[in-house]
Structures are given as C-alpha cells and as structure tokens.
Design a protein around this motif. Sequence first.
Motif, PDB file in Angstrom:
ATOM      1  N   LYS A  14       0.817  -1.213   0.000  1.00 60.20           N
ATOM      2  CA  LYS A  14       0.000   0.000   0.000  1.00 60.20           C
ATOM      3  C   LYS A  14       0.851   1.263   0.000  1.00 60.20           C
ATOM      4  O   LYS A  14       0.422   2.314  -0.478  1.00 60.20           O
ATOM      5  N   ASN A  15       2.036   1.186   0.601  1.00 54.90           N
ATOM      6  CA  ASN A  15       2.971   2.307   0.656  1.00 54.90           C
ATOM      7  C   ASN A  15       4.340   1.794   0.225  1.00 54.90           C
ATOM      8  O   ASN A  15       4.477   0.652  -0.216  1.00 54.90           O
ATOM      9  N   THR A  17       7.388  -0.144   0.428  1.00 54.07           N
ATOM     10  CA  THR A  17       7.557  -1.379   1.194  1.00 54.07           C
ATOM     11  C   THR A  17       8.781  -2.151   0.705  1.00 54.07           C
ATOM     12  O   THR A  17       9.052  -2.228  -0.499  1.00 54.07           O
ATOM     13  N   VAL A  51       7.829  -0.907   6.108  1.00 60.53           N
ATOM     14  CA  VAL A  51       6.865  -0.067   5.392  1.00 60.53           C
ATOM     15  C   VAL A  51       7.051   1.375   5.842  1.00 60.53           C
ATOM     16  O   VAL A  51       7.199   1.657   7.040  1.00 60.53           O
ATOM     17  N   TYR A  52       7.017   2.307   4.873  1.00 59.79           N
ATOM     18  CA  TYR A  52       7.176   3.738   5.154  1.00 59.79           C
ATOM     19  C   TYR A  52       5.823   4.428   5.031  1.00 59.79           C
ATOM     20  O   TYR A  52       5.077   4.194   4.076  1.00 59.79           O
ATOM     21  N   ASN A  53       5.529   5.291   6.005  1.00 63.19           N
ATOM     22  CA  ASN A  53       4.243   5.997   5.987  1.00 63.19           C
ATOM     23  C   ASN A  53       4.415   7.377   6.610  1.00 63.19           C
ATOM     24  O   ASN A  53       4.584   7.502   7.826  1.00 63.19           O
ATOM     25  N   GLY A  54       4.457   8.402   5.763  1.00 64.47           N
ATOM     26  CA  GLY A  54       4.430   9.784   6.228  1.00 64.47           C
ATOM     27  C   GLY A  54       5.614  10.249   7.047  1.00 64.47           C
ATOM     28  O   GLY A  54       5.514  11.237   7.778  1.00 64.47           O
ATOM     29  N   THR A  78       2.835  -3.006   7.988  1.00 66.26           N
ATOM     30  CA  THR A  78       1.907  -1.984   7.480  1.00 66.26           C
ATOM     31  C   THR A  78       1.135  -1.345   8.626  1.00 66.26           C
ATOM     32  O   THR A  78       0.986  -0.112   8.687  1.00 66.26           O
ATOM     33  N   ALA A  81       3.488   0.882  10.714  1.00 66.37           N
ATOM     34  CA  ALA A  81       3.771   2.159  10.055  1.00 66.37           C
ATOM     35  C   ALA A  81       2.593   3.108  10.193  1.00 66.37           C
ATOM     36  O   ALA A  81       2.768   4.315  10.442  1.00 66.37           O
ATOM     37  N   ALA A  82       1.378   2.596  10.041  1.00 69.59           N
ATOM     38  CA  ALA A  82       0.195   3.436  10.182  1.00 69.59           C
ATOM     39  C   ALA A  82       0.061   3.962  11.612  1.00 69.59           C
ATOM     40  O   ALA A  82      -0.288   5.135  11.828  1.00 69.59           O
ATOM     41  N   ASN A  85       2.715   6.632  12.215  1.00 75.70           N
ATOM     42  CA  ASN A  85       2.368   7.863  11.509  1.00 75.70           C
ATOM     43  C   ASN A  85       1.238   8.608  12.210  1.00 75.70           C
ATOM     44  O   ASN A  85       1.234   9.846  12.274  1.00 75.70           O
ATOM     45  N   ASP A  94       7.042  11.133   0.155  1.00 76.08           N
ATOM     46  CA  ASP A  94       7.582   9.812  -0.133  1.00 76.08           C
ATOM     47  C   ASP A  94       9.108   9.854  -0.192  1.00 76.08           C
ATOM     48  O   ASP A  94       9.719  10.903  -0.436  1.00 76.08           O
TER      49      ASP A  94
END
Length: 460
Positions: A14-15, A17, A51-54, A78, A81-82, A85, A94
């Motif tokens: 989704k992001n 990864t 996973v990277y998020n924001g 995932t 990461a959420a 964030n 990104d």
Amino acid sequence: MLSDIISGYKNRFKNYTELRAQVNSTKQVSLMAGNMVTNAQSSVSGVSARVYNGGTFGFASCADYSDEGVGKVLDAATDNAAFMNSRAKKGMPDLPGAHPGNYEVRIKPDADVPQSMLIDFVSGLDSIIVRKYKNLSSRIVVANCLDIEKLLVVSDGADSHFYQPRSLVYIFMTAETDDGIPVELFQPFGGLGHFSDLFSDPTMLTDKLDELYESLMRKREGVHAVAGLHKCVMHPELAGILAHEAVGHTVEADIVLGGSVAMHNVGKQVASEMVTMIDFAHTALGKLCPLPVYVDDEGVIAEDVTLIENGILKNFMHSRETARHFGTKPQGNARGFLFSDEPLIRMRNTAILPGKSKLEDMIASIDDGYYLVKTGNGEADTTGEFMFSVGLGYEIKNGKLGNAIRETTISGVAFEMLKTVDMISDDMHWECSGFCGKKQPMTVGMGGPAIRCEVNIGGR
C-alpha cells in the motif's frame, strides 16, 4: 537456495515497502593447542517487512518463511507504520525513488562444504605449526564460513536475489619473552568465495605461516617504542582499518545527523591533497571488491561514493531517508545483517586510492620513525578522534628497518592526521576478515595503500 515466495505479495503493498527473505549460514571449527574447542554450524533464516508511511517506518520480522509468515509480517509492518504515523504526524513526502529492475547476483552457485573438510584443514595446519615452530607457548587455528543469501522485493526500486560466501582461516601464535611476558600475532587468510575454492591443502599456507612465525620471534625480542609524535609509514592493513573506523563512520549520514565532525566540513580540506577515499560498491580499479554489493536492502542499485577527493570532503553515505534530508541521491549503502535487522547506513568496501611511491622508498625516506604493520583493538568516536593498538611494528633508523617494537598504541584525530600524509604507495591491499559493529554486525571490506604520515605513538 531460497525459493521465491515474496514476489507474489507485491500487489498487496500500500505504501513504500521492502520485503526481504534471508538466510545466514555459518560453519566454524577451532583448535586450541590441538584440542577441538569449536565444531559448530548454524543457520538463521526468516522474512522481514519494512513499510514507510508519512515519515516513519513500521518493521516486522519472523522466522517462519512461508506464505503464512510472509503475510503476517507484511500486515504487521503496514499496521506498525500506520500507527507510528498517526502518533508522529511528521507529514513527510515519499522517499526518493530508485531505478527499478530485477537483479540476480550470485558469486558462485552453492557449494556444499562438509564440516569434515574444515576439520581436516585446521588439523593439517595445526600439525604443520607443531612440527615447524618450536618456540610457541600457545596456538589457535580457526576455520570459518559465512554464506549470506537475500531475496528482496521493493515497491519502488530494484528487486534482487543476492548470494555471497565468505571463507576464512585465522591463525593465532603466542610466544613468551625471556622475562615471561606473552606476545601474540594473528593473521587471517581467505575472503570472498567457498572454502573448497580458496583452501585446497594446508601446505598452501606454509610460506605465510613462516612469515608470521618469524615476525613473532622478532616481536618477542622487540623494544619499546618512544612515546611522542613520529613520522611513520602505515602498512595498508593498518591504514585501511584506520580509514574505516576513524573516517568512514564519521561520514555515514545517520552519524552525521547525530553530530559527527563531518557535519560542517563538506567542501573543506580534511586530508592532504594526495588523499582520495572511496566507498566502492562492487568493483575497484578494475577488480572485484572483497565483499561486493550490487543492490542494497532498500532496493537501491549500488554505486561508488567518493568520500574524500584530493583532500576535500565531498560526500556522505546515505539511506533513502537521509538522501532526501540532504537533497542528494542514495547510492546503495543501506544493509541489514540478519533477516530481523532493519537496514542501516553501512560502508561496503572503503579504501584510500593508491599513490605513486614505492613502499621501500617510503621507508628509506625516514631517518628516525616507525613502520606500523598490524593493528588490534581500537576505537574512534564521532569527532574523528581515535586510539588503536599496534600489534606489530618496526623501528626505522636511517632509512632502514630496525628492531621490532612491543605492543603499543597510536592516537590522534583522523582529519588532522590525514593532513600530514605526504607519500602514498602504489599498491593496494584489501581486508575483509572481520565485522563492522555499528548496532548490528556487518561484513565489510577495507583497504588501500601504505601511507607516510605523522601520528602519536604510545611508549612503554
């Protein structure tokens, strides 16, 4: 070889990864005074997701490399990461993109090296040592194999299948001085490749063992160094380790952000104009590096990084995240040692480039100084200040090698010491026998030529 379970999970990303399966296999046999003290083999394997998020990362790993295990770590990373964030709320864009592609890098297909081969080899070496060298008080012979295999898929970058074997033999010899003080020398042999390819028969190392024993006997009769600042020639082995520890770590971007001395020195002179230092990815001066890296664990295709050019500090080593912070591009320096380790900024094959002088001319140019050959334990900090033990060295008197010296130390500030370099040899020597210990171990190569410089030496 690792079967590819992870590629089919890309459609669930989704992001940004990274999904990495990895196995580290180790074999070791050790003899101490002819007695077997280690006979072990192990394998550590599993899968991880990051996973990277924001502006934050979520990471998860497990030792179950199956469809169920892969799905679990991907979902967990995932979710992590959420969650991070939602709390940090950094609102960062990104990460910088990397060249996509698919790379399979195998130094050589798998070779099944039985434990018996290692036992026979070290036993043969030990027999040679017992037969030939009568003045030893103790001896240790070690054979070690480390095979690392990684399978990586990345949402934005290069997927890769990486396999790299490293095989080494270590020899420790100890003798006693007339007053009963133990003196020791240590020498590694081997490097990139399978044990069966690098070590055919124990007698192949006889000449090297002779040299090690002769050096130990000279050290046993050695004198103490005179404390103070001296003109010295550093053997490539010592110069390479010093460059790695005292310079290389200060220009890793995460350490720079932590306040290292390199932060405000980009574009400034930090060494003699004769000094150029490069972190090589996989090929140096037309030859394969001791531990080549083609794609890092963030899916970035590895490129050489020029750290110091003609004495001027030029660049740092980066991950994708620090590259964005500094407004540059990543060049493949992010690696994790085990499947359960997150990628960190690491050196790969770091070396000072050769010069034009001959080693014998460098020694002949010194009236009163030292030739420093081997180093042992040491430390360096983010200021570039260092202190290392010297396990083997010689006096230089009127341009000729004199007495060996007893164990001593060298110390100084790397960027100041490098400014005194005024001769560099025209040869190149690599070492890849140890591990870099930044938060997690990592295989690295380090090397270079001999250098003539001024350095503080400890005394008695």
